[in-house]
Scaffold this active site. Structure first.
Site, PDB file in Angstrom:
ATOM      1  N   ASP A   1       6.085   7.155  -6.148  1.00  0.00           N
ATOM      2  CA  ASP A   1       4.816   6.638  -5.626  1.00  0.00           C
ATOM      3  C   ASP A   1       3.943   7.844  -5.268  1.00  0.00           C
ATOM      4  O   ASP A   1       4.101   8.407  -4.206  1.00  0.00           O
ATOM      5  CB  ASP A   1       5.102   5.752  -4.411  1.00  0.00           C
ATOM      6  CG  ASP A   1       3.846   5.208  -3.764  1.00  0.00           C
ATOM      7  OD1 ASP A   1       2.771   5.317  -4.379  1.00  0.00           O
ATOM      8  OD2 ASP A   1       3.929   4.686  -2.639  1.00  0.00           O
TER       9      ASP A   1
ATOM     10  N   HIS B   1      -2.539   8.192  -7.599  1.00  0.00           N
ATOM     11  CA  HIS B   1      -2.797   9.111  -6.480  1.00  0.00           C
ATOM     12  C   HIS B   1      -1.766  10.231  -6.434  1.00  0.00           C
ATOM     13  O   HIS B   1      -0.584  10.025  -6.750  1.00  0.00           O
ATOM     14  CB  HIS B   1      -2.891   8.373  -5.147  1.00  0.00           C
ATOM     15  CG  HIS B   1      -1.663   7.629  -4.725  1.00  0.00           C
ATOM     16  ND1 HIS B   1      -0.666   8.223  -3.986  1.00  0.00           N
ATOM     17  CD2 HIS B   1      -1.274   6.349  -4.924  1.00  0.00           C
ATOM     18  CE1 HIS B   1       0.274   7.319  -3.743  1.00  0.00           C
ATOM     19  NE2 HIS B   1      -0.063   6.182  -4.307  1.00  0.00           N
TER      20      HIS B   1
ATOM     21  N   GLU C   1      -4.354   8.798  -0.731  1.00  0.00           N
ATOM     22  CA  GLU C   1      -4.284   7.330  -0.780  1.00  0.00           C
ATOM     23  C   GLU C   1      -3.380   6.780   0.311  1.00  0.00           C
ATOM     24  O   GLU C   1      -3.675   5.768   0.934  1.00  0.00           O
ATOM     25  CB  GLU C   1      -3.766   6.895  -2.156  1.00  0.00           C
ATOM     26  CG  GLU C   1      -3.913   5.403  -2.432  1.00  0.00           C
ATOM     27  CD  GLU C   1      -2.659   4.584  -2.131  1.00  0.00           C
ATOM     28  OE1 GLU C   1      -2.697   3.383  -2.336  1.00  0.00           O
ATOM     29  OE2 GLU C   1      -1.640   5.142  -1.658  1.00  0.00           O
ATOM     30  N   GLU C   2      -2.281   7.486   0.566  1.00  0.00           N
ATOM     31  CA  GLU C   2      -1.273   6.964   1.507  1.00  0.00           C
ATOM     32  C   GLU C   2      -1.787   6.910   2.946  1.00  0.00           C
ATOM     33  O   GLU C   2      -1.181   6.250   3.790  1.00  0.00           O
ATOM     34  CB  GLU C   2      -0.001   7.814   1.443  1.00  0.00           C
ATOM     35  CG  GLU C   2       0.710   7.782   0.106  1.00  0.00           C
ATOM     36  CD  GLU C   2       1.355   6.444  -0.212  1.00  0.00           C
ATOM     37  OE1 GLU C   2       1.210   5.497   0.584  1.00  0.00           O
ATOM     38  OE2 GLU C   2       1.988   6.354  -1.269  1.00  0.00           O
TER      39      GLU C   2
ATOM     40  N   HIS D   1       8.390   5.219  -0.231  1.00  0.00           N
ATOM     41  CA  HIS D   1       8.266   5.768   1.127  1.00  0.00           C
ATOM     42  C   HIS D   1       9.617   5.958   1.817  1.00  0.00           C
ATOM     43  O   HIS D   1       9.702   5.906   3.031  1.00  0.00           O
ATOM     44  CB  HIS D   1       7.370   4.900   2.034  1.00  0.00           C
ATOM     45  CG  HIS D   1       5.990   4.699   1.483  1.00  0.00           C
ATOM     46  ND1 HIS D   1       4.982   4.133   2.222  1.00  0.00           N
ATOM     47  CD2 HIS D   1       5.440   5.005   0.287  1.00  0.00           C
ATOM     48  CE1 HIS D   1       3.884   4.074   1.484  1.00  0.00           C
ATOM     49  NE2 HIS D   1       4.134   4.603   0.299  1.00  0.00           N
TER      50      HIS D   1
ATOM     51  N   ASP E   1      -0.989  12.160  -3.687  1.00  0.00           N
ATOM     52  CA  ASP E   1      -0.271  12.412  -2.432  1.00  0.00           C
ATOM     53  C   ASP E   1       0.957  11.522  -2.310  1.00  0.00           C
ATOM     54  O   ASP E   1       1.093  10.516  -3.009  1.00  0.00           O
ATOM     55  CB  ASP E   1      -1.199  12.179  -1.226  1.00  0.00           C
ATOM     56  CG  ASP E   1      -1.665  10.730  -1.102  1.00  0.00           C
ATOM     57  OD1 ASP E   1      -1.970  10.114  -2.142  1.00  0.00           O
ATOM     58  OD2 ASP E   1      -1.711  10.212   0.024  1.00  0.00           O
TER      59      ASP E   1
ATOM     60  N   ASP F   1       0.160   2.049  -9.965  1.00  0.00           N
ATOM     61  CA  ASP F   1       0.715   2.352  -8.640  1.00  0.00           C
ATOM     62  C   ASP F   1       1.652   1.234  -8.156  1.00  0.00           C
ATOM     63  O   ASP F   1       1.914   1.110  -6.976  1.00  0.00           O
ATOM     64  CB  ASP F   1      -0.455   2.555  -7.657  1.00  0.00           C
ATOM     65  CG  ASP F   1      -0.024   3.191  -6.341  1.00  0.00           C
ATOM     66  OD1 ASP F   1       1.078   3.746  -6.283  1.00  0.00           O
ATOM     67  OD2 ASP F   1      -0.796   3.103  -5.366  1.00  0.00           O
TER      68      ASP F   1
HETATM   69 ZN    ZN Z   1       1.092   4.411  -4.167  1.00  0.00          ZN
END
Ligand code: ZN
Length: 412
Positions: A145, A84, A179-180, A384, A86, A202
């Site tokens: 990520d 992903h 995705e997030e 994150h 984003d 991922d």
């Molecule tokens: Zn991810």
């Protein structure tokens, strides 16, 4: 494969991708991708793939990139990889400045504003002493990520384009937006999937593969009470908010996220709001086993039923919504998908480690939709957050795993 030029290409690519701000925005409801930066990155990747000589590359109106590299053997299969574009809205992804620590000395790393990334707290760092790792400067997340995943997939694609003599199956690539914020599969171009075996790239720790996630439901209890002036409420007033609180107190407190780990499931109240007259309680239920989930649903039903019997003047409405299922059930039906991945990891010289996902992935949704989809490690850590970092040797290994998968069943 592990030559220096691949490492250089991989690191350059990764640093190029993380500098594009691609934070997704859950408040944007009317377009996909939710932010322009994601489209910028996805178009940049499409251009790169075309420049590498990949002919079949497209970005659809929702920003989903699909690319296809045909195999060059008879009876070829298609191996697909998803990442992903984003990054999480939890931490800023603006003006990301990746810092490359060559020959990392194994000491705590000082980042901006006195933040420390230390092996005492994150022991995995020590494993990469003397090797190259990448961090942010401490002011933003890094974006490993899942830009590590994208860089790894594109580097594997580049390898096949530079080495047409390597006999391979076909390779399919999907780069998805949003995705997030849980929307990564909302517009997934399902009908264009050609892959016999599909994987998300991922995950995190080197060697880890994930093929099991939670079964997930949410439950919403709406309570209607009886509102009367509190001064004359005796025997008549029924306080909906109080019943909402009682309902929550009836759930087992030793089965909450803060009291569970590993294979244990949980109940998690996520919101409660109300007045005397009405109250809404929302909770999420998680369990690795389908039968465990049934048990959790019946515990919630019983709690609501008990209240109903005790307070006949109140009204209760209980509603369950299914969110996603444990992908294991679907992967078990296509065991080759996982065994090929295990072999591809082993071929790089390490033992695969199976890890449970205490959550869901785009792969869980895709598995339910008929495309069993285990998750491959990317080498990123501390997702994150500002302490996010990535180990370059692990990233190189992921590239090798992808190459091995695409060459499954073919002797060179
Ligand atoms: Zn991810």
């Amino acid at each position: 494969m592990a030559d220096k030029s691949i490492q250089k290409e991989l690191v350059e690519r990764f640093c190029r991708y993380v500098k594009v701000e691609t934070t997704s925005d859950e408040n944007v409801k009317d377009r996909c991708p939710t932010t322009d930066g994601q489209l910028k990155l996805i178009n940049l990747i499409a251009d790169e793939l075309k420049a590498l000589g990949v002919k079949d590359v497209s970005v659809d109106k929702n920003g989903y990139l699909r690319a296809f590299i045909p195999g060059n053997t008879v009876r070829k299969k298609v191996f697909g990889f998803i990442s992903h574009a984003d990054t999480s809205p939890e931490v800023s992804g603006r003006n990301v400045k990746p810092v490359i620590h060559k020959k990392y000395d194994g000491k705590p790393i000082k980042l901006a504003d006195g933040i420390l990334l230390s092996p005492a707290e994150y022991p995995l760092l020590s494993q990469y002493k003397g090797k190259t790792i990448i961090t942010s400067d401490g002011r933003t997340l890094l974006g490993a990520d899942d830009k590590a995943g994208i860089a790894e997939i594109v580097t594997a694609a580049s390898y096949f384009m530079v080495h047409p003599e390597i006999r391979r199956n076909s390779m399919e690539i999907f780069i998805t937006p949003d995705e997030e914020i849980g929307q990564g599969t909302d517009h997934f171009p399902l009908s264009s999937i050609k892959s016999n075996y599909l994987y998300t790239v991922d995950g995190d720790t080197e060697g880890c593969i994930e093929s099991e996630c939670f079964n997930a439901y949410s439950a919403k209890l709406s309570i209607k009470g009886v509102s009367i002036h509190p001064g004359s409420g005796k025997g008549k007033l029924v306080n909906a908010s109080l019943l909402g609180a009682r309902f929550l107190s009836m759930l087992p407190s030793d089965q909450m996220p803060e009291t569970t780990e590993g294979r244990e499931g949980f109940f998690c109240p996520v919101s409660i709001s109300g007045t005397i007259e009405q109250c809404q309680v929302t909770l999420i239920l998680r369990d690795f086993d389908a039968s465990g989930m049934e048990r959790r649903i019946s515990i919630v039903e019983q709690a609501a039923e008990t209240l109903k019997k005790s307070y006949p003047a109140a009204e209760f409405e209980l509603e369950f919504v299914h969110s996603y299922s444990n992908m294991k059930e679907y992967i078990d039906k296509n065991k080759k998908c996982l065994s090929y991945l295990e072999k591809a990891v082993e071929k790089t010289g390490i033992k695969p480690v199976h890890k449970l996902i205490r959550g869901g992935t785009d792969g869980s949704r895709l598995s339910e939709l008929g495309h069993p989809c285990p998750n491959i490690f990317t080498g990123g850590q501390n997702f994150h957050g500002k302490l996010e970092w990535a180990a370059v040797p692990a990233m190189e290994r992921t590239v090798q795993v992808i190459i091995n998968l695409v060459c499954t069943g073919i002797s060179q």
